[in-house]
Design a protein around this motif. Structure first.
Motif, mmCIF file in Angstrom:
data_model
loop_
_atom_site.group_PDB
_atom_site.id
_atom_site.type_symbol
_atom_site.label_atom_id
_atom_site.label_comp_id
_atom_site.label_asym_id
_atom_site.label_seq_id
_atom_site.Cartn_x
_atom_site.Cartn_y
_atom_site.Cartn_z
ATOM 1 N N TRP A 10 22.231 11.318 9.525
ATOM 2 C CA TRP A 10 22.251 10.617 8.249
ATOM 3 C C TRP A 10 21.155 9.555 8.125
ATOM 4 N N THR A 11 20.568 9.168 9.268
ATOM 5 C CA THR A 11 19.519 8.140 9.221
ATOM 6 C C THR A 11 18.159 8.704 8.799
ATOM 7 N N ILE A 12 17.995 10.022 8.887
ATOM 8 C CA ILE A 12 16.695 10.634 8.555
ATOM 9 C C ILE A 12 16.338 10.445 7.079
ATOM 10 N N PRO A 13 17.245 10.741 6.120
ATOM 11 C CA PRO A 13 16.905 10.493 4.709
ATOM 12 C C PRO A 13 16.610 9.016 4.425
ATOM 13 N N ILE A 14 17.347 8.119 5.100
ATOM 14 C CA ILE A 14 17.102 6.686 4.904
ATOM 15 C C ILE A 14 15.708 6.317 5.399
ATOM 16 N N ALA A 15 15.332 6.888 6.541
ATOM 17 C CA ALA A 15 14.005 6.620 7.097
ATOM 18 C C ALA A 15 12.908 7.045 6.123
ATOM 19 N N ILE A 16 13.120 8.182 5.460
ATOM 20 C CA ILE A 16 12.135 8.675 4.487
ATOM 21 C C ILE A 16 12.077 7.746 3.275
ATOM 22 N N LEU A 17 13.242 7.275 2.844
ATOM 23 C CA LEU A 17 13.310 6.411 1.664
ATOM 24 C C LEU A 17 12.646 5.052 1.892
ATOM 25 N N VAL A 18 12.669 4.553 3.125
ATOM 26 C CA VAL A 18 12.084 3.229 3.396
ATOM 27 C C VAL A 18 10.586 3.300 3.706
ATOM 28 N N LEU A 19 10.035 4.501 3.766
ATOM 29 C CA LEU A 19 8.600 4.638 4.048
ATOM 30 C C LEU A 19 7.724 3.856 3.061
ATOM 31 N N PRO A 20 7.988 3.940 1.734
ATOM 32 C CA PRO A 20 7.166 3.157 0.801
ATOM 33 C C PRO A 20 7.228 1.652 1.068
ATOM 34 N N LEU A 21 8.377 1.175 1.545
ATOM 35 C CA LEU A 21 8.506 -0.248 1.864
ATOM 36 C C LEU A 21 7.582 -0.619 3.020
ATOM 37 N N PHE A 22 7.554 0.225 4.036
ATOM 38 C CA PHE A 22 6.666 -0.032 5.170
ATOM 39 C C PHE A 22 5.203 0.089 4.743
ATOM 40 N N TYR A 23 4.921 1.012 3.806
ATOM 41 C CA TYR A 23 3.561 1.149 3.285
ATOM 42 C C TYR A 23 3.137 -0.150 2.601
ATOM 43 N N ALA A 24 4.048 -0.735 1.812
ATOM 44 C CA ALA A 24 3.765 -1.990 1.113
ATOM 45 C C ALA A 24 3.491 -3.115 2.115
ATOM 46 N N VAL A 25 4.263 -3.125 3.205
ATOM 47 C CA VAL A 25 4.081 -4.150 4.237
ATOM 48 C C VAL A 25 2.705 -4.011 4.887
ATOM 49 N N TRP A 26 2.351 -2.774 5.239
ATOM 50 C CA TRP A 26 1.053 -2.548 5.872
ATOM 51 C C TRP A 26 -0.093 -2.822 4.906
ATOM 52 N N PHE A 27 0.137 -2.580 3.604
ATOM 53 C CA PHE A 27 -0.879 -2.884 2.597
ATOM 54 C C PHE A 27 -1.117 -4.390 2.522
ATOM 55 N N ILE A 28 -0.050 -5.173 2.594
ATOM 56 C CA ILE A 28 -0.169 -6.633 2.587
ATOM 57 C C ILE A 28 -0.918 -7.114 3.825
ATOM 58 N N ILE A 29 -0.602 -6.495 4.961
ATOM 59 C CA ILE A 29 -1.309 -6.842 6.203
ATOM 60 C C ILE A 29 -2.804 -6.530 6.059
ATOM 61 N N TYR A 30 -3.098 -5.394 5.428
ATOM 62 C CA TYR A 30 -4.491 -5.006 5.195
ATOM 63 C C TYR A 30 -5.198 -6.040 4.315
ATOM 64 N N LEU A 31 -4.513 -6.501 3.251
ATOM 65 C CA LEU A 31 -5.101 -7.503 2.366
ATOM 66 C C LEU A 31 -5.364 -8.819 3.101
ATOM 67 N N ILE A 32 -4.440 -9.199 3.972
ATOM 68 C CA ILE A 32 -4.631 -10.421 4.765
ATOM 69 C C ILE A 32 -5.855 -10.274 5.668
ATOM 70 N N PHE A 33 -5.984 -9.090 6.261
ATOM 71 C CA PHE A 33 -7.112 -8.801 7.145
ATOM 72 C C PHE A 33 -8.445 -8.913 6.399
ATOM 73 N N VAL A 34 -8.541 -8.260 5.206
ATOM 74 C CA VAL A 34 -9.803 -8.296 4.471
ATOM 75 C C VAL A 34 -10.054 -9.680 3.871
ATOM 76 N N PHE A 35 -8.979 -10.424 3.595
ATOM 77 C CA PHE A 35 -9.156 -11.799 3.104
ATOM 78 C C PHE A 35 -9.823 -12.664 4.170
ATOM 79 N N ILE A 36 -9.325 -12.563 5.407
ATOM 80 C CA ILE A 36 -9.932 -13.319 6.512
ATOM 81 C C ILE A 36 -11.376 -12.878 6.716
ATOM 82 N N TRP A 37 -11.590 -11.561 6.637
ATOM 83 C CA TRP A 37 -12.934 -11.000 6.777
ATOM 84 C C TRP A 37 -13.862 -11.583 5.703
ATOM 85 N N SER A 38 -13.360 -11.663 4.448
ATOM 86 C CA SER A 38 -14.184 -12.145 3.338
ATOM 87 C C SER A 38 -14.622 -13.597 3.540
#
Length: 277
Positions: A29-57
């Protein structure tokens, strides 16, 4: 697209590690939940990416003049543009790519309604790099300002004739040395309601002096992306309506070229807006 794929891989990897570490994978039953939370983790990694490029800038020296396009920084901007368009839920409808010149560099002339104009253009247009002629204030934009400076975008100060001429000469140099295509908005500023402003004849000197083809581009609905951002899908219409080669306009004044290109763009805008009624 490359950075987007990397972020998805990191997201899938994060979910997988959590599943293994907590042994949740043993429960079906945890497999469908794992798939559903993928966009949330994508958003988190996107924020991390923005922080990285901000420091770079912050490490980029914007006072140091860039004399030629930097393909790596342009690639970074283009990849980030793809991410922004995807997250913004923008669907770009494209026509006329077959009208692009097959050889040599060209100048893109387009209407200007939003800061998303260039983002959409970089996502759609494969020929690269495209150096945008932009106002100096855009180099003060957090993150983006430093990267567009380093990429070699051309800033033009319309209130200072001497500096404006230097910018035009830089654009001509890019074209003649086969370093980059050049994009310029002849209105000079955004039209917030989508109504075309006056097309300034001086904007065409980059093309006429370099004897470069002029690609006429119409953009519709870029000015509503920020209103719909993430919450609603935005349909943007990207139409290359014509390409004027040097032989087509060599006997025209820049004012005549401005009038013709404005008319072509206005006609296409009218068509698109008519389709949306």
């Amino acid at each position: 697209m490359v950075i987007s794929i990397i972020l998805w891989i990191l997201s899938i990897g994060s979910v997988t590690i959590i599943e293994i570490a907590t042994k949740l994978y043993t429960e079906i039953w945890t497999i469908p939940i794992a798939i559903l939370v993928l966009p949330l983790f994508y958003a988190v990694w996107f924020i991390i990416y923005l922080i990285f490029v901000f420091i770079w800038s912050l490490l980029i020296n914007k006072k140091k003049e860039v004399t030629k396009p930097n393909k790596f920084y342009y690639w970074m901007i283009r990849q980030t543009s793809y991410l922004i368009i995807s997250i913004s839920r923008v669907k770009v409808h494209v026509t006329g790519l077959d009208k692009l010149p097959k050889n040599g560099r060209f100048v893109i002339i387009n209407n200007h309604t939003s800061n998303f104009d260039q983002i959409v253009m970089m996502k759609v247009l494969k020929p690269s790099p495209i150096m945008f002629i932009t106002k100096p204030q855009n180099e003060k934009i957090p993150i983006a300002g430093a990267f567009i400076h380093k990429a070699g975008f051309i800033t033009i100060d319309r209130d200072n004739d001497f500096n404006a001429i230097k910018s035009i000469l830089k654009g001509i140099d890019y074209l003649e040395k086969d370093l980059a295509h050049v994009s310029i908005c002849p209105e000079g500023t955004r039209s917030k309601n989508g109504t075309l402003l006056e097309f300034k004849a001086g904007s065409y000197k980059v093309a006429t002096k370099a004897k470069a083809p002029i690609v006429v581009l119409s953009l519709v609905n870029c000015n509503v992306i920020h209103k719909n951002f993430f919450l609603r899908r935005t349909h943007v219409y990207f139409d290359i309506v014509d390409c004027l080669y040097y032989e087509d306009y060599k006997n025209m004044t820049t004012a005549e070229i401005a009038a013709i290109t404005k008319e072509k763009i206005q006609l296409q805008i009218n068509i698109r807006k008519g389709e949306q009624k």
